[in-house]
Design an enzyme around this catalytic site. Structure first.
Site, mmCIF file in Angstrom:
data_model
loop_
_atom_site.group_PDB
_atom_site.id
_atom_site.type_symbol
_atom_site.label_atom_id
_atom_site.label_comp_id
_atom_site.label_asym_id
_atom_site.label_seq_id
_atom_site.Cartn_x
_atom_site.Cartn_y
_atom_site.Cartn_z
ATOM 1 N N ARG A 143 0.957 -1.176 -0.105
ATOM 2 C CA ARG A 143 -0.252 -0.064 0.019
ATOM 3 C C ARG A 143 0.812 1.327 -0.261
ATOM 4 O O ARG A 143 0.246 2.523 0.059
ATOM 5 C CB ARG A 143 -0.995 -0.026 1.148
ATOM 6 N N GLY A 203 -1.691 -11.122 9.444
ATOM 7 C CA GLY A 203 -1.553 -12.383 9.756
ATOM 8 C C GLY A 203 -2.478 -12.858 10.626
ATOM 9 O O GLY A 203 -2.329 -14.016 11.124
ATOM 10 N N TRP A 253 -2.811 -4.094 10.899
ATOM 11 C CA TRP A 253 -2.136 -4.348 9.397
ATOM 12 C C TRP A 253 -2.432 -3.149 8.738
ATOM 13 O O TRP A 253 -2.158 -3.202 7.341
ATOM 14 C CB TRP A 253 -2.624 -5.585 8.786
ATOM 15 N N ASN A 271 -8.869 -8.543 13.851
ATOM 16 C CA ASN A 271 -9.804 -9.597 14.122
ATOM 17 C C ASN A 271 -8.868 -10.731 15.163
ATOM 18 O O ASN A 271 -7.569 -10.789 14.963
ATOM 19 C CB ASN A 271 -10.392 -10.447 13.403
ATOM 20 N N ASP A 313 -15.273 -11.347 12.244
ATOM 21 C CA ASP A 313 -13.957 -10.783 11.531
ATOM 22 C C ASP A 313 -14.362 -9.315 11.337
ATOM 23 O O ASP A 313 -13.796 -8.892 10.280
ATOM 24 C CB ASP A 313 -13.857 -11.542 10.156
ATOM 25 N N ARG A 340 -15.547 -1.813 10.587
ATOM 26 C CA ARG A 340 -16.033 -2.785 9.747
ATOM 27 C C ARG A 340 -17.548 -3.557 10.404
ATOM 28 O O ARG A 340 -18.479 -4.006 9.971
ATOM 29 C CB ARG A 340 -15.112 -3.891 9.931
#
Length: 571
Positions: A143, A203, A253, A271, A313, A340
């Site tokens: 990114r 991860g 992340w 998550n 998640d 989210r």
């Protein structure tokens, strides 16, 4: 996962990278303006674009006024990069300092352009080991970079951080934060504060225990490391069952934000692992949380957890944007985030207390906000080993990682939004290094509240959290947003076209020609010699084609490959 790995190996070793297969090469250079901490502190006023979300505030707001609703129809493409035949998602935001532009591609390639003419100055092809591609859940994206002094910094999918000479592309140092193939990866852009390169791990889907590090910008030496899933001896550690913290996920992340006035670093955490919450009773700190940290030591000052004991998640990694707002007659130094879990949050950034939280999509998972200021999980839609549920939003969220924008003139946030739901069911799982650690199956489903639209971009009033306008899309809206002082909001569609909306009304003022592939990268804007430019990558990929299932059938044959496009008004 096997077919995905095979595809990535083909991409790495096949002809798709031929255009980028050379080592760093030097070209005739322009003077490079060294980046000072003062410049980073004042990045919001810079003519360039000095960091991932433009400034430490993370608001993706450029104050330039040359391009307006009235003259936006005159926008033309003034230069573009060669097309890059990598069939994965181009999600990077170019960084502009002086006449230099630094842009990354999937598979960790870095290029330096003349930001005014598009001339390639140098390029660097990072050699990824095959092992790194085993544990990448959500495409091989990169990114972007960070800049400081005369250096450029980049993270890699195999958990390295590199420093380059900004003028030549020469590698100055290269340090490994973790081994490849055991669950960790890095796809975010770094941030630099007071000579420290700060970056977080990915991860969470592999049970990799998340961490954030601060590295010395001159040498790459680790100055501090903070795990985002605490051990039993650390504050918050008792919110996990015994031993679960070792594989608790919580990957930070996405790039965070920073307040130079208070020296508070803000970073979102992803998550928990595994996804199935019945396997890890407790609040599971600091998963799905916003952290306030000391950038000098990595110490956690306070936290706010968006979703406790998350089983859907619903990461908390979306950009924590710093704003000044008024709500119910009171003024706040705030952070806003479209989470989210489907709620738009305003949080007091001085103490982590909730100001308000309002749903911005159809939401079945969260049934409201408690008196203590936390989301109330709906037990009716929590999956278990013998229980399949249907809920909204999907695991991709009401909004995924795509940065929104905040405009201080309109007092609005502009939020890329996903309208999709899902079924979920628990399945047995156990941890093994390098293998997915989910404990749930899932299928994307249409949202019954929005059956004909999968995506939108909407404007939200910062004072109330209520929607002001919305532009709906039949396909998902997977792009970030850029707001400008000229009264426009730029964002791209999966139809391969960049849009300019009137910031106040949402009226479409300009649509670009088809740019060859869908747009899922954040647009930027910069000025050189008094001219305003708008730049964006095209290049379809990312999470939607990987995980949308039948819901993504209409995009299954969408064109792939990336290209950087730069627009301006000539004359």
């Amino acid at each position: 996962m096997t077919s995905r790995v095979a595809k990535l190996k083909t991409c790495l070793f096949g002809g798709a990278l031929a255009a980028l297969a050379l080592p760093a090469i030097a070209a005739a250079q322009m003077p490079y303006p060294k980046v000072t901490q003062a410049m980073l502190n004042d990045a919001a006023s810079s003519p360039g674009w000095l960091m991932f979300n433009r400034s430490y505030a993370g608001d993706d707001y450029a104050p330039f006024t040359q391009i307006t609703p009235s003259n936006a129809p005159k926008l033309k493409e003034v230069w573009s990069s060669p097309k890059i035949n990598i069939p994965d998602g181009f999600e990077g935001s170019p960084i502009v300092n002086g006449d230099y532009m630094f842009a990354t591609t999937p598979m960790d390639h870095l290029m330096a352009f003349n930001a005014k003419t598009g001339k390639l100055l140098w390029k660097y092809d990072y050699k990824l080991p095959t092992a790194a591609l085993k544990t990448i859940c959500c495409d091989v994206n990169n990114r972007g970079v960070a800049v400081y002094d005369d250096m450029v910094f980049m993270g890699t999918l195999d958990n390295h951080v590199l420093a380059f000479d900004a003028k030549t592309g020469k590698v100055l140092w290269n340090v490994a934060l973790e081994k490849p193939g055991i669950g960790y990866s890095i796809s975010e852009a770094p941030m630099v504060i007071d000579g420290k390169v700060i970056i977080g791990s990915g991860g969470g889907e592999y049970g990799a225990r998340g961490f954030i590090v601060g590295l010395d910008a001159k040498t790459g030496k680790t100055l501090w490391k903070t795990y985002t899933i605490p051990s039993p001896s650390e504050p918050g550690g008792k919110s996990w069952p015994a031993g679960a913290y070792k594989h608790g996920g919580g990957s930070p992340w996405m790039t965070g934000t920073y307040d130079p006035a208070t020296h508070d670093l803000f970073w979102g955490v992803g998550n928990p692992g595994p996804w199935l919450a019945t396997m890890r009773p407790g609040h599971n700190l600091y998963s799905d949380s916003l952290l306030a940290m000391d950038p000098n030591t990595g110490a956690i000052k306070w936290h706010y957890q968006y979703t406790r004991n998350d089983t859907w998640d619903y990461d908390g990694v979306n950009t924590p944007q710093l704003v000044d707002l008024k709500h119910d007659g009171k003024s706040y130094k705030a952070i806003v985030e479209a989470n989210r879990n489907g709620y738009f949050y305003a949080i007091n950034r001085l103490n982590g207390k909730l100001i308000y939280a309002k749903p911005f999509v159809h939401d079945l998972s969260i049934s409201g906000i408690s008196k203590t200021g936390h989301a109330i999980d709906n037990p009716k839609v929590e999956p278990a080993l013998d229980k399949q549920i249907f809920t909204c939003p999907s695991f991709l969220g009401g909004k995924n990682w795509w940065p929104g924008a905040v405009d201080p003139k309109t007092n609005m946030a502009y939020v890329p939004t996903l309208h999709a739901c899902m079924t979920m069911k628990g399945v047995p799982t156990s941890y093994a290094a390098g293998l997915p650690y989910l404990g749930e199956t899932f299928t994307m489903k249409p949202d019954p509240a929005s059956p004909n639209e999968l995506g939108s971009i909407q404007a939200i009033d910062l004072s109330t959290g209520k929607q002001v306008w919305q532009f709906k899309s039949k396909e998902p809206w997977d792009d970030g947003a850029l707001a400008t002082g000229g009264g426009l909001v730029f964002s791209g569609g999966t139809n391969g076209k960049l849009y300019a909306f009137d910031a106040k009304t949402g009226k479409i003022m300009w649509i670009s020609p088809d740019l060859g592939s869908a747009i899922i990268a954040d647009p930027i804007s910069y000025e050189i010699d008094g001219k305003q430019y708008v730049a964006v990558w095209s290049g379809w990929g990312g999470v939607w084609p990987l995980w949308s299932g039948k819901l993504g059938a209409s995009m299954a044959k969408a064109p792939r490959g990336g290209q950087l496009h730069v627009f301006a008004i000539n004359g």
